[in-house]
Design an enzyme around this catalytic site. Sequence first.
Site, PDB file in Angstrom:
ATOM      1  N   LYS A   1       0.832  -1.204   0.000  1.00 49.39           N
ATOM      2  CA  LYS A   1       0.000   0.000   0.000  1.00 49.39           C
ATOM      3  C   LYS A   1       0.862   1.246   0.000  1.00 49.39           C
ATOM      4  CE  LYS A   1      -3.620  -2.062   2.894  1.00 49.39           C
ATOM      5  NZ  LYS A   1      -4.818  -1.994   2.063  1.00 49.39           N
TER       6      LYS A   1
ATOM      7  N   ARG B   1     -10.505 -11.336   0.866  1.00 51.52           N
ATOM      8  CA  ARG B   1     -11.427 -12.307   0.249  1.00 51.52           C
ATOM      9  C   ARG B   1     -10.827 -13.712   0.259  1.00 51.52           C
ATOM     10  NH1 ARG B   1     -11.430  -8.600  -4.981  1.00 51.52           N
ATOM     11  NH2 ARG B   1     -11.049  -7.147  -3.281  1.00 51.52           N
TER      12      ARG B   1
END
Lengths: 448, 497
Positions: free
Chosen positions: A215, A289
């Site tokens: 990130k 996920r």
Amino acid sequence: VLRLRRTPSAGMLVVRPADFPRDEQRRVAALEIQVGGGEPRDGRDWEAVGAACIAAAGEARRVAVDARGLAPADAVALATGATLRAWRFAALKAVPSPQRVELVTEAPDAPAWTAAAATLDAIAWTRTQVAEPANRLSPTEFSRRLRALREEGLHVEVIEADALRDLGAGGLLAVGGGSPHPPRLVMLRWKGAEGPPIAFVGKGLCFDTGGLSIKGAGGMEAMRADMAGAAACAGALLSLAKRRAKVHAVAVLAIAENVTGARSYRPGDVLRMASGRTVEVVDTDAEGRLVLADALHLAIQRCRPSAIVDAATLTGSILIALGHHRAGLFGTDAALLTAAAAAGEAVGERLWPMPLGEGFREAIRSPIADLKQCAPAGSGAWGGRLLPDASHAATFLREFVGDTPWAHLDIAGMDTAEDAEGLHAKGQPTGFGVRLLAELAERHARDR
Amino acid sequence: MLDIAFSKPAPSGGLPKAGALVLLLAEGAGLAGMGAALDAAMGGGLARAIAAAEFTGRKGQSLTLYAPHGALTRLVVLGLGSHDGMKLDEAGGALVPLLSKEREASVALDGLTAAQAAEVALGAALRAYRFDRYRTDEKPEDKPKLARLTLLTPELNAAKAAWGSLRPVAEGVFTARDLVSEPANVLTPIEAAERCRALEKLGVQVEILGPKEMRRLNFGAYLGVAQGSDNEPRMVVMRWNGAGAQGGKGRKPAKPLLFVGKGVTFDTGGISIKPAGGMEDMKWDMAGAGTVIGLMAALAGRKARADVVGVVGFVENMVGSNAQRPGDVVKTASGLTVEVINTDAEGRLVLADVLHYSIGRFDPAFVVDLATLTGAIIIALGHEHAGLFSNDETLAARIQAAGRAVGETAWRMPLDESYAKGLKSDIADLKNVGGRPGSSIAAAKFIERFVSGRPWAHLDIAGMAWSSKDTATVPKGATAWGLRLLDRLVAEHHEGQ
């Protein structure tokens, strides 16, 4: 002491300083609080009044709210709002300055208060875990704290990394594999009733660097809260247990740390998941996920739930879509979706339905595996920047729930209060999901 | 436009003399009518081919046989899917690429109603659309040949009548797609407005307003967007009065329906300039306006019995030396002042003035605006649904139902007051943007300030106006999304008895 008084003009409540020391009195002098544009109608409104009282009291160490004359339920709601707004994570301050909130009421022993206090304790537990920085709350420490919930009457099972290997949980193992603190699956159970449970599945990323798809540095510190979904699921079970609720609920929490390391998983890796399906990794920062897919599959396989609901700080996309005021609600079962939305409205943790569909499934087709984890960056509209990743993620999860009625709450953006607003102090965790999931469990038990 | 004809099938299962023939088969349905006749003529060869190809009638499945019988050049069998889920317009569209090498084709429609026959025709016409004005050296063999599609239906007159009210819809769609496809060096605001005059021959009153009129109307927000471009802005007001005297003498005429479109003929973003990648797409930042113009053409073309007003605001958002700056404060026609934080959030500035003006002037029963408004709506809903924001439950429900019926689905999005918080300005009544989170909703909240509490729906079509791939009834390119939806909305609820 803050005293509430209805003014002739409807919708205004005047809070007046009374028995404060002189300097404190000055601080809260002549306050007028507008409540939702009208007379408080329900518990939500009275919670807002309670929170507003605390906001008005400022730094006062001790706040007493005079609620005499209010119906007991309204008084409880008032105190609930006040307590939630007054809460701070103070464990790491050299000089903690807790605020004491007292409620002056004619019915101090109202049974409603016992239930509210249980919920408040559970929310405080959840907020504490979310607030804890990642150097303190590692996967190991988080599962230790979850194990400690046995004292509250929950049944707790921790599935360690070795056992996860036996279960073939390739998603959870890959995501957590780069960290020296191995991943775990923690299962909590509150069996207050017979019959199949409702299952809550939580994303518990104690820290998310993004992994090799790292990130940007700006704001990365907020990723200590990337376990808010798991903390909310556990908090919901804690609240049910403390209230001895007549429901059967389980929480399955996927706990891991997504870091860059010599053993980090890579974009392009193909993982075999617990369900046996294969997934092509596209972006190691779409890790939530992957851990949820394994947790959903294992929860269904082991607990045979009548419904399954997952909660996760899953996508930046849902934040762009719905901002900080509502969480995204996805799913396949109309009755469960309706119940979840209604539970959210009832407790003031609001959801908004978002779409699934064939078109989104198409975007995560892989040339090499059964599924792509997400649509590659650059494959969206307008120069590739615009991707409906929240719907892609939900579509991905759907592949792992089979026919079990399922709902998915994308709570990114809801875990921490951006501003001092409503029931939250600025920058503090909200505990979003605790009340919603507990309420949903009760509604689900009633409706069956 | 593809030439569509209707004809009765020859008696006793007579087959077309030449060209291609299409059979439509629902899942699990056997050969009947013309299919049975052809199978008999082929000595059972068609049934054997269907079995050999494992053709089951699944939706979109097709089977092609060349020179199947007599002078027929080609036989196409197309699956319709399950009987309940059949979408005849999509079937009609799916035929077009399968027939691109044929000049003429006939479609056997045994067992389908007249309305379904017309749906097949509509789908085929919509899919056969092509914007090839700027192709100068295309080889003839590369062009699709299909020129005429004959629909063989026993209910000839009813089918023709049904097509009579769908054909103008197709033409309206083409009007919209043409406008949206045009590059911005051709389609300036002035050119776009002039093209609206073509609707006059359909009976639409067209009125064009320029900067002088806008200044008189105090369109400070709209003119602020326009001031960075050499191409002057134009607002076009189109009126179709189709309700006529149906109300009877002495009865007050019903309030008109108002449709408003964002018409930014090119959007550079202005001083808050967009990144270069994908900027060419910004020629279709006027798709809301294109759709409203096409809708007016469709309604007038089919003589809709309703009073409808369409208003579009054309403007170009450029970076000229006089372009408006972030930080500028503009005064809208409503009197509300807006601090321009991001010059790339220009659509809502244009809509603010156009909506305020047209609601005040026409006192509509409701207003629907269409705008390629936010990239955030694509992050929210992708290219599957437009975002629907509305302050009126009935209107929202009707729009969603109409959208489902025509395959243009709108997904409802929230409008909670809390989403307006980010629009508070330190210097003016409103900022034109808040933060990124929830920014499509904030944009809708901004627009809501200018609709005077009227029943209103806002369709954010940024993800739907242009298709990057062929779909059943929409070839790659401009879609005219929303036109069929709104035509349906008017037809179902606002054309009386």
